[in-house]
Design an enzyme around this catalytic site. Structure first.
Site, short mmCIF file in Angstrom:
data_model
loop_
_atom_site.label_atom_id
_atom_site.label_comp_id
_atom_site.label_asym_id
_atom_site.label_seq_id
_atom_site.Cartn_x
_atom_site.Cartn_y
_atom_site.Cartn_z
N ASP A 255 -60.95 12.28 12.84
CA ASP A 255 -61.37 11.09 13.56
C ASP A 255 -60.83 9.83 12.88
O ASP A 255 -60.88 9.71 11.65
CB ASP A 255 -62.90 11.06 13.61
CG ASP A 255 -63.44 9.86 14.35
OD1 ASP A 255 -63.19 9.75 15.56
OD2 ASP A 255 -64.12 9.03 13.70
N GLU B 29 -56.25 11.68 14.93
CA GLU B 29 -56.44 10.57 15.87
C GLU B 29 -55.78 9.38 15.18
O GLU B 29 -56.37 8.75 14.30
CB GLU B 29 -57.93 10.29 16.12
CG GLU B 29 -58.16 9.21 17.15
CD GLU B 29 -59.62 8.89 17.36
OE1 GLU B 29 -60.01 8.59 18.50
OE2 GLU B 29 -60.39 8.93 16.38
#
Length: 692
Positions: free
Chosen positions: A343, A380
């Site tokens: 993330d 990401e």
């Protein structure tokens, strides 16, 4: 001072955390500025006070900055916390030692948060009665020969899902809704869908109480889980029995592997649940605030926030790098996971001064680790402070969530014109971003929807987000959704609009499955699940977020379509190439690997700003693989596309998103008339070549 119940020895600093050894348990934590350390032992998960407090002697129980002690005969299942004390100079050093706080072991592999009170950890005073605790447990799990699957990423179809939300709805019909065990009962559904990997939203233990005060007052919680506090422990809220969370997670992994499905974990290494200056003291702030977090150089009371969550982990400090690598190795070696999605991974690329580093130590340590060499690593590739690295993320092996793919495909299917050149590039694997750096099509994780944003149903049903239920006056969530409601905002009884929405959803799925790279589906999109226009359901632990299993029957046609498109992709190796297309014939072949067209053959209309049409012919990679011819018409009027002739072969209709059913199985396909094919508005047509 009363004698200790257990005999203790100095222990060692080789193994951080609580490690069960013959004769007892070795405890070890890291703290640079601590001058005194206590180990507190609790009899049960609801004990408000420790039954034993062990004082550590810095002369015998400290090596460098590690504090360690061996407790003989400690019962299995014992709960524990730490206290750390020492000189505090927050402005100069950044140290936030707090001898009133009961501290969670950062290396704990099983935790209990039954008594947790985030507010008590935020305000001054002792919180021993309400702190999160670690638990000592022997590890004698029987893997029955299970190993990570090592499914090639190039051949994968990823399915992103939330562990609890997948089965928590009453319609799930499982024995233990919202748990790892609940998912096991749904594995046949996932296997039948045809996916190869599940990407689980955060399963490392997180703080459900970490939401804005206004949201908390509405009774909502941190549902998504992007608020990790324990990087080695499965979230106890996903277990039937909290103390069994580790083994229940392993049972799920083992069951997935038996079904041939690999597991990718969504990991949150960019920040922790401790937030900023006014956030709670859980562990890192007291043990090593000055090491684990990015702090302002001039006033080290202040946190640099590149994540939008109050703090940012200082990932490229050597100690933090070791901690994070140890966590990944633990999940691979001891939990048998197959890969990780990171993330806001660009936050991990920031050096200790906060500036981006191409040779960021933590990223290269992950990339080059022999023990992680077969684990998928997916970034990401952006953070919340404007660092956007899609196509330029450090390293070579890292795959990336391709946000540029998402954006251009959304715009194209919506009907925006002038996008055909970039659409072709994205469908072909985004070679403009990856090929020049020696990377491969599998570096591109293609997606149209994910947990963060609209579902597929909402993408074709809403022009604007509708997040009022989150308690933030609709200010949260993305505004640039590139969506189209097809003529009406939200639910409608208009059959024409309903049919257009369904067709648009099929268009998205078709393009995704026909693109080079790795496709990722959002859980529930295969049954057209809606979240009523809320594109940021991070706090919605309710039916708005849960999978409604009644949709399996209600929207059976959509489910059948998605299943059929996945099957089409998996039977065509030409769609899962491990090298980029060249536009030239491969050795021993007569057709180029790809040929681009518009409505006319070899006339792709790259420079027409009003164009909504694109076609391409994809040559079969294997001898027995049929060629494919794909035609995309995202305009408002029907178009006739020229179809290339093939010696000794006939084109058969395989997919037409305008029709019901939209996919024709190979055994039922019929030859089309040679020449031209009509492709109706907002439709995708796919032909397969077969022998006459």
């Amino acid at each position: 001072m009363r004698p200790l119940r257990y005999r203790v020895r100095p222990g060692n600093w080789d193994f951080a955390g609580a490690t069960v050894r013959e004769g007892g348990v070795n405890f070890c934590v890291f703290s640079r500025y601590a001058e005194r350390m206590q180990l507190m032992l609790f009899e049960s998960e609801d004990s408000t006070d420790p039954y034993e407090v062990v004082q550590l002697d810095p002369r015998t129980n400290r090596t460098f900055f590690f504090w360690h002690i061996f407790v003989e005969g400690l019962p299995n299942g014992t709960f524990y916390n730490w206290r750390a004390d020492g000189h505090v100079d927050t402005r100069e050093t950044g140290s936030r030692l707090d001898n009133e706080k009961a501290l969670l072991d950062p290396w704990a592999t099983t935790i209990n948060d039954q008594l947790w009170d985030r507010d008590a950890a935020c305000r001054p005073g002792d919180n021993v009665e309400t702190a999160i605790r670690g638990q000592v447990l022997r590890d004698d799990y029987d893997w029955e020969g299970d190993k990570p699957l090592h499914v090639p990423l190039a051949e994968s179809v990823i399915y992103e899902m939330h562990v609890a939300g997948f089965t928590r709805h009453p319609s799930s019909g499982v024995a233990h809704p919202g748990t790892f065990e609940g998912i096991i009962e749904k594995i046949p559904y996932l296997r039948d869908l045809g996916i190869t990997h599940v990407e689980l939203m955060p399963v490392m233990a997180f703080d459900v109480q970490d939401v804005p005060p206004k949201t908390a007052k509405l009774g909502m919680e941190n549902y998504w889980g992007y608020s990790t506090h324990s990087f080695f422990a499965p979230h106890p809220g996903f277990a039937v029995t909290a103390s069994h969370a580790r083994d229940e997670f392993r049972d799920m992994v083992k069951a997935f592997h038996k079904a041939g499905i690999a597991i990718i974990l969504d990991v949150v290494f960019n920040h922790t649940a401790e937030g900023g200056e006014n956030g709670p003291v859980i562990s890192f702030k007291a043990f090593g605030n000055e090491i684990f977090y990015h702090l302002d150089f001039d006033d080290r009371r202040q946190y640099r926030d590149y994540t939008g969550c109050g703090n940012t982990m200082n990932c490229n400090h050597p100690m933090v790098t070791r901690f994070l690598i140890d966590a990944l190795l633990y999940w691979v070696r001891h939990m048998h996971v197959d890969g990780f999605r990171f993330d806001l991974a660009s936050a991990l690329a920031r050096g200790e001064d906060g500036n981006p580093q191409y040779h960021a130590p933590v990223l290269w340590a992950i990339e080059l680790s022999p023990s992680l060499s077969r684990a998928h690593i997916i970034a990401e590739a952006w953070d919340a402070a404007g660092l956007y690295q899609v196509g330029d993320f450090p390293g070579y092996r890292w795959s990336e969530w391709n946000g540029r793919y998402r954006d251009v495909i959304r715009s194209f299917v919506r009907g925006d014109s002038g996008l055909v050149p970039e659409v072709a590039t994205r469908i072909a694997g985004s070679s403009d971003m990856y090929e020049g750096r020696g990377r491969l099509p599998m570096n591109s994780i293609n997606f149209v929807t994910c947990h963060d944003g609209f579902t597929l149903c909402d993408l074709v049903s809403y022009n604007q987000k509708h997040n009022e239920a989150n308690g933030e006056d609709n200010r949260d969530g993305h505004d640039d959704n590139r969506s189209w409601n097809c003529g009406h905002e939200g639910p409608t009884d208009d059959r024409e609009i309903q049919r257009l929405r369904t067709r648009q959803a099929r268009n998205f799925i078709s393009i995704l499955m026909l693109s080079q790279g790795v496709p990722m589906l959002l859980s529930g999109d295969e049954v057209f699940r809606t979240k009523l226009g809320n594109n940021n359901t991070y706090c919605q632990n309710n039916e708005l977020s849960w999978s409604d299993w009644g949709l399996v029957d209600k929207n059976r046609e959509m489910l059948d379509f998605v299943r059929a498109m996945i099957a089409l992709r998996r039977r065509h190796p030409s769609l899962t190439r491990d090298r980029f297309l060249t536009g030239k014939p491969e050795r021993g072949k007569t057709l180029p690997d790809i040929a681009w067209h518009g409505v006319g053959l070899e006339q792709p209309q790259w420079d027409d700003p009003t164009n909504h049409a694109l076609a391409f012919t994809l040559a079969g990679k294997d001898e027995d693989e049929p060629h494919l011819h794909v035609m995309l018409n995202m305009g408002m009027t029907a178009l006739e596309f020229a179809v290339p002739g093939l010696k000794g072969l006939s084109w058969c209709l395989a997919v037409d998103t305008f029709c019901e059913p939209s996919v024709i199985e190979p055994e039922n396909q019929q030859p089309i008339q040679p020449g031209r094919v009509a492709v109706r508005p907002h439709s995708v047509v796919v032909l397969e070549a077969r022998a006459l």
